[in-house]
Motif scaffolding. Structure first.
Motif, mmCIF file in Angstrom:
data_model
loop_
_atom_site.group_PDB
_atom_site.id
_atom_site.type_symbol
_atom_site.label_atom_id
_atom_site.label_comp_id
_atom_site.label_asym_id
_atom_site.label_seq_id
_atom_site.Cartn_x
_atom_site.Cartn_y
_atom_site.Cartn_z
ATOM 1 N N VAL A 1 0.834 -1.203 0.000
ATOM 2 C CA VAL A 1 0.000 0.000 0.000
ATOM 3 C C VAL A 1 0.869 1.252 0.000
ATOM 4 O O VAL A 1 0.656 2.208 -0.771
ATOM 5 C CB VAL A 1 -0.945 -0.011 1.217
ATOM 6 N N ARG A 2 1.879 1.261 0.867
ATOM 7 C CA ARG A 2 2.762 2.434 0.935
ATOM 8 C C ARG A 2 3.521 2.633 -0.380
ATOM 9 O O ARG A 2 3.681 3.757 -0.875
ATOM 10 C CB ARG A 2 3.746 2.281 2.088
ATOM 11 N N ALA A 3 3.977 1.512 -0.958
ATOM 12 C CA ALA A 3 4.720 1.608 -2.211
ATOM 13 C C ALA A 3 3.826 2.161 -3.311
ATOM 14 O O ALA A 3 4.261 2.987 -4.136
ATOM 15 C CB ALA A 3 5.271 0.240 -2.595
ATOM 16 N N ALA A 4 2.559 1.723 -3.366
ATOM 17 C CA ALA A 4 1.645 2.230 -4.387
ATOM 18 C C ALA A 4 1.370 3.720 -4.200
ATOM 19 O O ALA A 4 1.289 4.475 -5.172
ATOM 20 C CB ALA A 4 0.337 1.439 -4.342
ATOM 21 N N LEU A 5 1.222 4.180 -2.948
ATOM 22 C CA LEU A 5 0.989 5.601 -2.689
ATOM 23 C C LEU A 5 2.192 6.449 -3.080
ATOM 24 O O LEU A 5 2.045 7.542 -3.636
ATOM 25 C CB LEU A 5 0.673 5.806 -1.206
ATOM 26 N N GLU A 6 3.369 5.958 -2.763
ATOM 27 C CA GLU A 6 4.563 6.754 -3.002
ATOM 28 C C GLU A 6 4.963 6.777 -4.476
ATOM 29 O O GLU A 6 5.422 7.788 -4.995
ATOM 30 C CB GLU A 6 5.716 6.221 -2.151
ATOM 31 N N SER A 7 4.774 5.640 -5.189
ATOM 32 C CA SER A 7 5.242 5.558 -6.571
ATOM 33 C C SER A 7 4.170 5.906 -7.594
ATOM 34 O O SER A 7 4.476 6.371 -8.683
ATOM 35 C CB SER A 7 5.768 4.157 -6.848
ATOM 36 N N ARG A 8 2.887 5.646 -7.277
ATOM 37 C CA ARG A 8 1.785 5.788 -8.231
ATOM 38 C C ARG A 8 2.013 4.959 -9.497
ATOM 39 O O ARG A 8 1.466 5.249 -10.563
ATOM 40 C CB ARG A 8 1.548 7.251 -8.622
ATOM 41 N N ASP A 9 2.831 3.918 -9.387
ATOM 42 C CA ASP A 9 3.139 3.074 -10.536
ATOM 43 C C ASP A 9 1.892 2.268 -10.921
ATOM 44 O O ASP A 9 1.223 1.681 -10.068
ATOM 45 C CB ASP A 9 4.293 2.117 -10.185
ATOM 46 N N ALA A 10 1.576 2.221 -12.236
ATOM 47 C CA ALA A 10 0.367 1.534 -12.711
ATOM 48 C C ALA A 10 0.403 0.050 -12.385
ATOM 49 O O ALA A 10 -0.612 -0.546 -12.030
ATOM 50 C CB ALA A 10 0.209 1.748 -14.222
ATOM 51 N N GLY A 11 1.571 -0.575 -12.512
ATOM 52 C CA GLY A 11 1.682 -1.998 -12.202
ATOM 53 C C GLY A 11 1.429 -2.279 -10.737
ATOM 54 O O GLY A 11 0.742 -3.238 -10.380
ATOM 55 N N ARG A 12 2.004 -1.447 -9.869
ATOM 56 C CA ARG A 12 1.781 -1.636 -8.422
ATOM 57 C C ARG A 12 0.303 -1.422 -8.069
ATOM 58 O O ARG A 12 -0.273 -2.151 -7.256
ATOM 59 C CB ARG A 12 2.639 -0.649 -7.614
ATOM 60 N N LEU A 13 -0.320 -0.424 -8.689
ATOM 61 C CA LEU A 13 -1.727 -0.153 -8.401
ATOM 62 C C LEU A 13 -2.613 -1.300 -8.871
ATOM 63 O O LEU A 13 -3.575 -1.687 -8.201
ATOM 64 C CB LEU A 13 -2.159 1.158 -9.059
ATOM 65 N N ALA A 14 -2.302 -1.877 -10.058
ATOM 66 C CA ALA A 14 -3.084 -3.010 -10.555
ATOM 67 C C ALA A 14 -2.932 -4.208 -9.626
ATOM 68 O O ALA A 14 -3.904 -4.924 -9.338
ATOM 69 C CB ALA A 14 -2.641 -3.373 -11.978
ATOM 70 N N ALA A 15 -1.687 -4.467 -9.163
ATOM 71 C CA ALA A 15 -1.482 -5.570 -8.219
ATOM 72 C C ALA A 15 -2.225 -5.324 -6.910
ATOM 73 O O ALA A 15 -2.781 -6.237 -6.303
ATOM 74 C CB ALA A 15 0.014 -5.752 -7.957
ATOM 75 N N LEU A 16 -2.250 -4.060 -6.463
ATOM 76 C CA LEU A 16 -2.957 -3.730 -5.227
ATOM 77 C C LEU A 16 -4.471 -3.911 -5.409
ATOM 78 O O LEU A 16 -5.176 -4.361 -4.492
ATOM 79 C CB LEU A 16 -2.646 -2.288 -4.811
ATOM 80 N N ASP A 17 -5.007 -3.570 -6.613
ATOM 81 C CA ASP A 17 -6.425 -3.832 -6.886
ATOM 82 C C ASP A 17 -6.760 -5.304 -6.672
ATOM 83 O O ASP A 17 -7.748 -5.660 -6.016
ATOM 84 C CB ASP A 17 -6.762 -3.454 -8.342
ATOM 85 N N ALA A 18 -5.926 -6.191 -7.249
ATOM 86 C CA ALA A 18 -6.175 -7.637 -7.121
ATOM 87 C C ALA A 18 -6.082 -8.078 -5.669
ATOM 88 O O ALA A 18 -6.873 -8.905 -5.199
ATOM 89 C CB ALA A 18 -5.168 -8.409 -7.980
#
Length: 591
Positions: free
Chosen positions: A74-91
């Motif tokens: 969660v922290r990595a997705a907030l800090e990076s806003r990377d599309a791949g990280r966000l898609a993985a976080l969705d799943a």
């Protein structure tokens, strides 16, 4: 002489009529009061059970935003806003929402914009939606956490929003939101004859077994206050008018429990829902029970009166009406037999109804066990995630090495790396498989179970926490034995005992847990001991009673459920202090 002989007959007839009328009226009144008192007691008992189920559902969801706020993904997705990280976080959020029966789980950035959600990719996806106007966002940003019940602006479904602020080195990064929906709980309540609803501190109905009652009020709401609530969108366009419930005195209310139905009488039981500002109400219908009790009381009183008056009449006029009285007694017996037969049929119907109620209560208890199990899963979710992250990272490293060896035309080392990757995936499969098996509803059938398999499964779920707290584990299971039980529920008992021991050892640098098994001819005694402070004397006597706990945030149900599970297996669970807390689980041994 003739007048003297006839006068006692008239007197007896008048006395008999007066006595029967008095008995009938008195029995009718007593039967109604008795039935009402039983209904009040039953309504309060039902309210207590439904409050337990409601509290369990809320507490199960409360832990999610706390755990997810600490999740490195969660922290990595907030800090990076990377599309791949966000898609993985969705799943990841979708899987967690399905496992915990949460309505939705989503992540807001510091401006209130949704970055990831469990419903991403669906027509009602929250991704990209701005929720900065919602009180649960502003309160969480200000106070660190918030709880807010409202109607979903996208889904149109009501629920309790539980939020947690995520802080970074430079300030707040965002807010984690978990929406707890209560449709399943309302559906469960509809199975019962008693309408049930929950009101907040403003007397507005939030949850109800009757859909037409939702977002109505038990007390008038001023028009200006209604306008404010509609403008806030907390309850959508609901009119917030009064519930169709009217107090009629003597502890009774009248209400139309469903659309199109006429008003009926109920007794009401209300009780506060712990950890919230809510109140749960149960309305028990009076008509079936009161009518049955009044009929039974009047029939019994009439029977007693007929027998008593018949005896007096026989004594007075036996000589003169012996033949006629015998015929009358025969008719009275036949009438009595018919009444007893009719009453027997009513009692059988009542017994069948009670059996159905007991079956419904057993189903509710099973749901409580399952809810407790899911609450434990919520507590260990972060540990399992960490346990999986390590082999995943190793798989990535070995995969990169294998590609390098293949580029260098070195198939031998590449094959070794691939074999290592296969072993690591098997470990991940074992962890997730254990987690799925633990979350699954069990059949409740007692069967032969490997004690070591149940202990190993529990250690797989709490192993990371043992290592995280640096708690030493002394495991003494010299020989595997087979005991009577059920694998997942026995595993749940050991998880609860190990979790309690770890809680007792929190902050101790020399924490140690000893888990051993002593095998006898017909039983196996498993001991779980820690070197913590032990159990307070104040709770020792009520340790296995509901809501007894030493934890500030505990429900006091874990040991109660564990005690009942072991009892179902034909065993027993006991506790004592010997330098620390010592729990012994005695189970029947099977050949």
């Amino acid at each position: 002489m003739t007048a003297e002989r006839r006068w006692p007959g008239w007197t007896l007839a008048l006395l008999a009529a007066a006595t029967l009328i008095a008995l009938d009226r008195g029995a009718d009144y007593a039967g109604e009061r008795w039935a009402r008192s039983n209904l009040v007691a039953a309504a309060h008992a039902a309210a207590d059970l439904r409050i337990s189920a409601l509290r369990s559902e809320i507490e199960k969801q409360r832990v999610l935003p706390v755990v997810l706020a600490q999740d490195p993904d969660v922290r990595a997705a907030l800090e990076s806003r990377d599309a791949g990280r966000l898609a993985a976080l969705d799943a990841k959020l979708r899987t967690l929402a399905e496992a915990t029966r949460a309505g939705a789980i989503y992540l807001l950035d510091a401006r209130g914009l949704t970055l990831a959600a469990s419903n991403a990719g669906t027509p009602t996806s929250f991704v990209g939606t701005d929720y900065s106007f919602r009180p649960y966002y502003s309160r969480a940003m200000a106070d660190g956490a918030a709880e807010h019940f409202a109607l979903g602006t996208v889904s149109g479904k009501a629920g309790l929003y539980l939020t947690r602020r995520i802080d970074g080195a430079g300030g707040p990064l965002g807010v984690m939101v978990v929406k707890a929906e209560f449709e399943a709980l309302e559906t469960e309540w509809r199975r019962f004859a008693e309408p049930t609803f929950v009101t907040d501190d403003r007397s507005i109905v939030l949850i109800a077994s009757e859909p037409d009652w939702r977002f109505r009020a038990t007390a008038p709401i001023p028009e200006e206050r209604r306008a404010e609530l509609r403008a806030s969108l907390q309850f959508g366009a609901a009119p917030l008018d009064l519930l169709p419930i009217t107090a009629v005195g003597d502890g009774l209310v009248r209400a139309a429990a469903s659309a199109g139905a006429g008003a009926r009488s109920f007794v009401e039981a209300a009780a506060p829902a712990p950890t919230t500002s809510w109140t749960l109400h149960v309305l028990a219908p009076t008509a079936p029970s009161v009518a049955l009790a009044r009929t039974a009381a009047r029939a019994s009183a009439l029977l007693a009166g007929v027998l008593a008056l018949g005896s007096v009449g026989i004594a007075v006029s036996r000589r003169r009406r012996l033949a006629r009285e015998r015929a009358a007694q025969g008719a009275a017996r036949r009438e009595l037999e018919e009444r007893v037969a009719a009453r027997t049929l009513e009692l059988r119907a009542e017994i069948d109804e009670r059996r159905r109620a007991e079956a419904a209560l057993q189903d509710l208890q099973d749901e409580l066990v399952q809810a407790s199990k899911l609450a434990v899963l919520g507590q260990i979710a972060a540990s399992v995630a960490h346990e999986i992250n390590q082999p995943v990272a190793a798989i990535r490293t070995f995969a990169d090495n294998a590609r390098t060896f293949l580029d260098r035309a070195q198939p031998g080392p590449a094959a070794d790396n691939l074999a290592t990757i296969a072993a690591l995936t098997e470990r991940i499969g074992a962890i997730t498989g254990e987690l799925r098996a633990f979350a699954r509803k069990t059949k409740g059938v007692v069967e032969p179970v490997s004690l070591r398999a149940a202990v190993d499964g529990a250690l797989l779920l709490v192993g990371h926490r043992l290592r995280e707290q640096n708690v030493a584990l002394d495991l003494d299971l010299a020989d595997d034995v087979t005991v009577a039980g059920e694998r997942v529920r026995l595993e749940q008992v050991f998880v609860n005992l190990l979790q309690n021991a770890l809680d007792a050892l929190a902050g101790r640098p020399d924490g140690r847990i000893a888990l051993s098994a002593a095998v006898a001819e017909t039983s196996v005694v498993v001991t779980v001991a820690d070197n913590g402070p032990g159990l307070p004397d104040a709770v020792m006597g009520a340790l296995f009673m509901p809501f007894t706990t030493t934890k500030p945030a505990g429900l006091g149900l874990g040991l109660v459920i564990s005690h009942d599970i072991v009892a179902e297996f034909g065993g027993r669970l006991a506790a004592e202090n010997r330098g620390g807390a010592v729990f012994t689980v005695t189970l029947p041994r099977l050949a």
